[in-house]
Design an enzyme around this catalytic site. Sequence first.
Site, short mmCIF file in Angstrom:
data_model
loop_
_atom_site.label_atom_id
_atom_site.label_comp_id
_atom_site.label_asym_id
_atom_site.label_seq_id
_atom_site.Cartn_x
_atom_site.Cartn_y
_atom_site.Cartn_z
N HIS A 262 -9.44 0.97 4.98
CA HIS A 262 -8.16 1.15 5.68
C HIS A 262 -8.38 2.09 6.87
O HIS A 262 -9.20 3.02 6.79
CB HIS A 262 -7.12 1.74 4.72
N GLU B 292 -5.26 -5.19 10.60
CA GLU B 292 -4.24 -4.17 10.81
C GLU B 292 -4.52 -3.41 12.10
O GLU B 292 -5.34 -2.47 12.11
CB GLU B 292 -4.24 -3.17 9.65
N ASN C 164 0.86 -1.19 0.00
CA ASN C 164 0.00 0.00 0.00
C ASN C 164 0.89 1.23 0.00
O ASN C 164 1.52 1.53 1.01
CB ASN C 164 -0.89 -0.03 1.26
N LYS D 295 -0.02 4.24 -0.23
CA LYS D 295 -0.71 5.40 0.36
C LYS D 295 -0.54 6.64 -0.54
O LYS D 295 -0.49 6.50 -1.75
CB LYS D 295 -0.20 5.65 1.79
N SER E 62 3.55 -2.34 10.26
CA SER E 62 5.00 -2.32 10.50
C SER E 62 5.69 -3.64 10.15
O SER E 62 6.65 -4.04 10.81
CB SER E 62 5.31 -1.92 11.94
N GLU F 83 -6.81 4.50 7.91
CA GLU F 83 -6.62 5.93 7.60
C GLU F 83 -7.86 6.49 6.91
O GLU F 83 -8.19 7.67 7.07
CB GLU F 83 -5.35 6.10 6.76
N GLY G 21 2.52 2.04 10.66
CA GLY G 21 3.47 3.14 10.51
C GLY G 21 4.18 3.54 11.79
O GLY G 21 4.82 4.58 11.86
C1 PEP Z 1 -0.69 -0.03 5.95
O1 PEP Z 1 -0.77 1.15 5.65
O2 PEP Z 1 -1.58 -0.80 5.58
C2 PEP Z 1 0.45 -0.47 6.74
C3 PEP Z 1 0.44 -1.67 7.23
O3 PEP Z 1 1.49 0.42 6.89
P1 PEP Z 1 2.94 0.12 7.53
O4 PEP Z 1 3.43 -1.18 6.95
O5 PEP Z 1 3.79 1.27 7.11
O6 PEP Z 1 2.76 0.00 9.00
#
Ligand code: PEP
Length: 247
Positions: free
Chosen positions: A91, A161, A9, A11, A207, A93, A167
Amino acid sequence: MRRKLAAGNWKMNGTGENLAELSALAKAHPEPGADLLICPPATLLSRAAAAAPSIPLGGQDCHASASGAHTGDISAEMLKDAGASAVILGHSERRTDHGEADAEVRSKSEAAWQQGLTAVICIGETLAEREAGDALTVAGTQLAGSTPDAATGANTVIAYEPVWAIGTGRVPTVEQIGEMHDFLRAELVSRFGEATGNAIRLLYGGSVKASNAAEIFAVNNVDGALVGGASLKAADFTPIITALENA
Ligand code: PEP
């Protein structure tokens, strides 16, 4: 047998110059032993399809309606037209920045299916919810509310998630991931039956990086990962894909 999936992703990151990362990824994995998916910004989809035709692409959101007066939004048909075969929906976000709730994610998933796109439905608890002991309840409620009744292993992927791991560099323990994924699997089987419930892939996201990928992929019912930051560079994503191939 569920085929593993490594999904990236990007973003709101990336312009034309970042397409070189996609070409490098395609070159590093000419015959991947797991499914790949890269979800770049919508502005890059058609150029990404041209730059790396072997890599399946996804959008990061779509509108629940097929078309109409929705300035700034993107329909599932537009994503498909630009080269996408999947779309990330719900997601955290999007849920935070745009107030998306489960019912909307469910409608968007159905809109995605209408165009033959796989819906990658994201769920996950906040830190406060986990600390209150509510992680399973929250994720279970999101799973139930965000996933339409006609979900199958072909049209739907679930990404667990935890919001506090996205992040942040913070990752749940493998025991916490295992507990959650076993619970989500049981919920899917209970709702959709053995065949469909066991066919829907469950990704972990939050992460994931080269240094922790192997231990996460060894967890029962983890069928791959949704990766943010570490998917932006081929050099970072490649070892994660390799870890998944070897899991
Ligand atoms: C994500 O945005 O779905 C995500 C898992 O981000 P990150 O791997 O940067 O934590």
